[in-house]
Write an enzyme that holds these catalytic residues in place. Structure first.
Site, PDB file in Angstrom:
ATOM      1  N   ASN A   9       0.866  -1.182   0.000  1.00 43.46           N
ATOM      2  CA  ASN A   9       0.000   0.000   0.000  1.00 43.46           C
ATOM      3  C   ASN A   9       0.905   1.236   0.000  1.00 43.46           C
ATOM      4  O   ASN A   9       1.507   1.558   1.017  1.00 43.46           O
ATOM      5  CB  ASN A   9      -0.889  -0.027   1.249  1.00 43.46           C
ATOM      6  CG  ASN A   9      -1.702   1.248   1.390  1.00 43.46           C
ATOM      7  OD1 ASN A   9      -1.816   2.032   0.443  1.00 43.46           O
ATOM      8  ND2 ASN A   9      -2.276   1.452   2.567  1.00 43.46           N
ATOM      9  N   TRP A  10       0.972   1.906  -1.142  1.00 44.31           N
ATOM     10  CA  TRP A  10       1.879   3.058  -1.270  1.00 44.31           C
ATOM     11  C   TRP A  10       1.282   4.347  -0.708  1.00 44.31           C
ATOM     12  O   TRP A  10       1.940   5.399  -0.754  1.00 44.31           O
ATOM     13  CB  TRP A  10       2.270   3.259  -2.738  1.00 44.31           C
ATOM     14  CG  TRP A  10       3.298   2.286  -3.218  1.00 44.31           C
ATOM     15  CD1 TRP A  10       3.862   1.259  -2.514  1.00 44.31           C
ATOM     16  CD2 TRP A  10       3.897   2.245  -4.520  1.00 44.31           C
ATOM     17  NE1 TRP A  10       4.769   0.589  -3.291  1.00 44.31           N
ATOM     18  CE2 TRP A  10       4.818   1.175  -4.525  1.00 44.31           C
ATOM     19  CE3 TRP A  10       3.751   3.009  -5.678  1.00 44.31           C
ATOM     20  CZ2 TRP A  10       5.583   0.851  -5.647  1.00 44.31           C
ATOM     21  CZ3 TRP A  10       4.508   2.686  -6.796  1.00 44.31           C
ATOM     22  CH2 TRP A  10       5.412   1.618  -6.776  1.00 44.31           C
ATOM     23  N   LYS A  11       0.037   4.269  -0.260  1.00 43.00           N
ATOM     24  CA  LYS A  11      -0.628   5.454   0.319  1.00 43.00           C
ATOM     25  C   LYS A  11      -0.442   6.673  -0.589  1.00 43.00           C
ATOM     26  O   LYS A  11      -0.471   6.543  -1.811  1.00 43.00           O
ATOM     27  CB  LYS A  11      -0.107   5.723   1.731  1.00 43.00           C
ATOM     28  CG  LYS A  11      -0.171   4.500   2.630  1.00 43.00           C
ATOM     29  CD  LYS A  11      -0.003   4.836   4.076  1.00 43.00           C
ATOM     30  CE  LYS A  11       0.112   3.545   4.880  1.00 43.00           C
ATOM     31  NZ  LYS A  11      -0.184   3.705   6.266  1.00 43.00           N
ATOM     32  N   HIS A  93      -9.637   0.802   4.490  1.00 43.96           N
ATOM     33  CA  HIS A  93      -8.375   1.017   5.227  1.00 43.96           C
ATOM     34  C   HIS A  93      -8.664   1.931   6.423  1.00 43.96           C
ATOM     35  O   HIS A  93      -9.507   2.817   6.343  1.00 43.96           O
ATOM     36  CB  HIS A  93      -7.335   1.650   4.296  1.00 43.96           C
ATOM     37  CG  HIS A  93      -5.969   1.669   4.902  1.00 43.96           C
ATOM     38  ND1 HIS A  93      -5.585   2.645   5.802  1.00 43.96           N
ATOM     39  CD2 HIS A  93      -4.909   0.835   4.771  1.00 43.96           C
ATOM     40  CE1 HIS A  93      -4.342   2.390   6.188  1.00 43.96           C
ATOM     41  NE2 HIS A  93      -3.909   1.300   5.579  1.00 43.96           N
ATOM     42  N   GLU A  95      -7.217   4.407   7.544  1.00 48.29           N
ATOM     43  CA  GLU A  95      -7.101   5.850   7.256  1.00 48.29           C
ATOM     44  C   GLU A  95      -8.372   6.360   6.570  1.00 48.29           C
ATOM     45  O   GLU A  95      -8.778   7.501   6.763  1.00 48.29           O
ATOM     46  CB  GLU A  95      -5.833   6.111   6.430  1.00 48.29           C
ATOM     47  CG  GLU A  95      -4.588   5.975   7.304  1.00 48.29           C
ATOM     48  CD  GLU A  95      -3.351   5.430   6.605  1.00 48.29           C
ATOM     49  OE1 GLU A  95      -3.268   5.484   5.372  1.00 48.29           O
ATOM     50  OE2 GLU A  95      -2.457   4.931   7.318  1.00 48.29           O
ATOM     51  N   GLU A 162      -5.593  -5.259  10.438  1.00 49.92           N
ATOM     52  CA  GLU A 162      -4.629  -4.182  10.671  1.00 49.92           C
ATOM     53  C   GLU A 162      -5.014  -3.424  11.949  1.00 49.92           C
ATOM     54  O   GLU A 162      -5.833  -2.503  11.898  1.00 49.92           O
ATOM     55  CB  GLU A 162      -4.640  -3.200   9.494  1.00 49.92           C
ATOM     56  CG  GLU A 162      -4.260  -3.815   8.177  1.00 49.92           C
ATOM     57  CD  GLU A 162      -3.645  -2.779   7.241  1.00 49.92           C
ATOM     58  OE1 GLU A 162      -2.501  -2.993   6.823  1.00 49.92           O
ATOM     59  OE2 GLU A 162      -4.294  -1.758   6.964  1.00 49.92           O
ATOM     60  N   GLY A 168       1.963   2.194  10.945  1.00 50.66           N
ATOM     61  CA  GLY A 168       2.842   3.360  10.834  1.00 50.66           C
ATOM     62  C   GLY A 168       3.630   3.691  12.090  1.00 50.66           C
ATOM     63  O   GLY A 168       4.220   4.755  12.202  1.00 50.66           O
ATOM     64  N   SER A 199       3.121  -2.124  10.444  1.00 51.06           N
ATOM     65  CA  SER A 199       4.564  -2.094  10.707  1.00 51.06           C
ATOM     66  C   SER A 199       5.289  -3.393  10.367  1.00 51.06           C
ATOM     67  O   SER A 199       6.225  -3.790  11.076  1.00 51.06           O
ATOM     68  CB  SER A 199       4.834  -1.673  12.160  1.00 51.06           C
ATOM     69  OG  SER A 199       4.319  -0.377  12.391  1.00 51.06           O
TER      70      SER A 199
HETATM   71  C1  PEP Z   1      -0.937   0.114   5.924  1.00 59.15           C
HETATM   72  O1  PEP Z   1      -0.988   1.258   5.544  1.00 59.15           O
HETATM   73  O2  PEP Z   1      -1.819  -0.681   5.556  1.00 59.15           O
HETATM   74  C2  PEP Z   1       0.154  -0.292   6.794  1.00 59.15           C
HETATM   75  C3  PEP Z   1       0.133  -1.479   7.311  1.00 59.15           C
HETATM   76  O3  PEP Z   1       1.161   0.629   6.995  1.00 59.15           O
HETATM   77  P1  PEP Z   1       2.595   0.340   7.721  1.00 59.15           P
HETATM   78  O4  PEP Z   1       3.127  -0.925   7.128  1.00 59.15           O
HETATM   79  O5  PEP Z   1       3.412   1.545   7.356  1.00 59.15           O
HETATM   80  O6  PEP Z   1       2.314   0.222   9.170  1.00 59.15           O
END
Ligand code: PEP
Length: 243
Positions: A9-11, A93, A95, A162, A168, A199
């Site tokens: 996931n490049w956000k 997600h 976010e 998640e 993050g 993470s």
């Molecule tokens: C995500 O955005 O789905 C995610 C898991 O981010 P990170 O790996 O940076 O915690």
């Protein structure tokens, strides 16, 4: 169907040139048996579909609107993302839920619409720290899953657990929690791939992948570097005994 999947996931990172450079490097180094999906921002999808065309890497979007077309300024439809080569779409997600106010009911509409348009939804679920401290983690995750998936054909569905408090932060959920939550989700969704996200790094991928009900990862920041992402896939396969 249960299978191994690792998704990036490049956000909201990169310019088109940066995105293309990382995608080119991924196309060069990723040659694994595990299904690998990259989810860049919408505006890079068309260009990157050409980069991944002759590779095994699949393309996914990070979101979509549930309507097919119409007066919805600023939104992107399932038909649009499908037309630029997406096979997958991340839905719900944390976010989207917490910054943009998406509710379980909106997320269900998106899941249903994705499937109607032959896209495979990667449904994200997970509790906040407060919900966990209040002993509500399983209730929250169960509600998110049931609202989004009740009565839905699960054949093409992927779920990503998640925990919001691990995304993050650089520190994933502890192994006991991941094990407990993935077994709980497995009890609800026997045949669906369940990815862990929060993470995941090259340094912790092996131990997380040793958990039986972890079928893969959804990787945020560590997927922004092609070689680190490749190491995560290799570590996952080492733990699962894929060779
Ligand atoms: C995500 O955005 O789905 C995610 C898991 O981010 P990170 O790996 O940076 O915690």
């Amino acid at each position: 169907m249960r299978r191994n999947i690792i998704a990036a996931n490049w956000k909201m990172y990169f310019t088109i040139n940066e995105a293309e450079a990382v995608a080119n490097r991924m196309a060069e180094v990723v040659n694994n048996k595990t299904k690998v999906i990259v989810c860049p921002p919408f505006v890079f999808l068309d260009r990157l579909s050409k980069v991944f065309l002759k590779t095994s890497i699949k393309l996914g979007a990070q979101n979509m609107y549930f309507e097919e077309k119409g007066a919805f300024t600023g939104e992107i439809s399932p038909t649009m993302i499908e037309s630029v080569g997406c096979e997958y779409v991340i839905i719900g997600h944390s976010e989207r839920r917490h910054i943009f106010g998406e509710r379980d009911i909106d997320i269900r509409k998106k899941v249903v619409s994705a499937i109607e348009h032959n896209l495979k939804p990667i449904l994200c679920v997970g509790e906040t720290l407060t919900q966990r401290k209040d002993g509500k983690a399983k209730d929250v995750v169960e509600r998110q899953i049931i609202t989004a998936l009740d009565g839905v054909d699960l054949n093409s569905v992927v779920v990503a657990y998640e925990p919001v408090w691990a995304i993050g932060t650089g520190v994933p959920a502890d192994l006991d929690t991941v094990n407990e939550m993935h077994s709980f989700i497995r009890g609800l969704l026997e045949d669906v791939p369940i990815l862990y996200g929060g993470s995941v790094k090259d340094k912790n991928a092996y131990e997380l992948a040793q958990i039986n009900d972890v079928d893969g990862f959804l990787v945020g920041s560590a997927s922004l570097d092609a070689d680190t992402f490749k190491k995560i896939i290799d570590e996952f396969e080492r733990a699962k005994g894929v060779n």
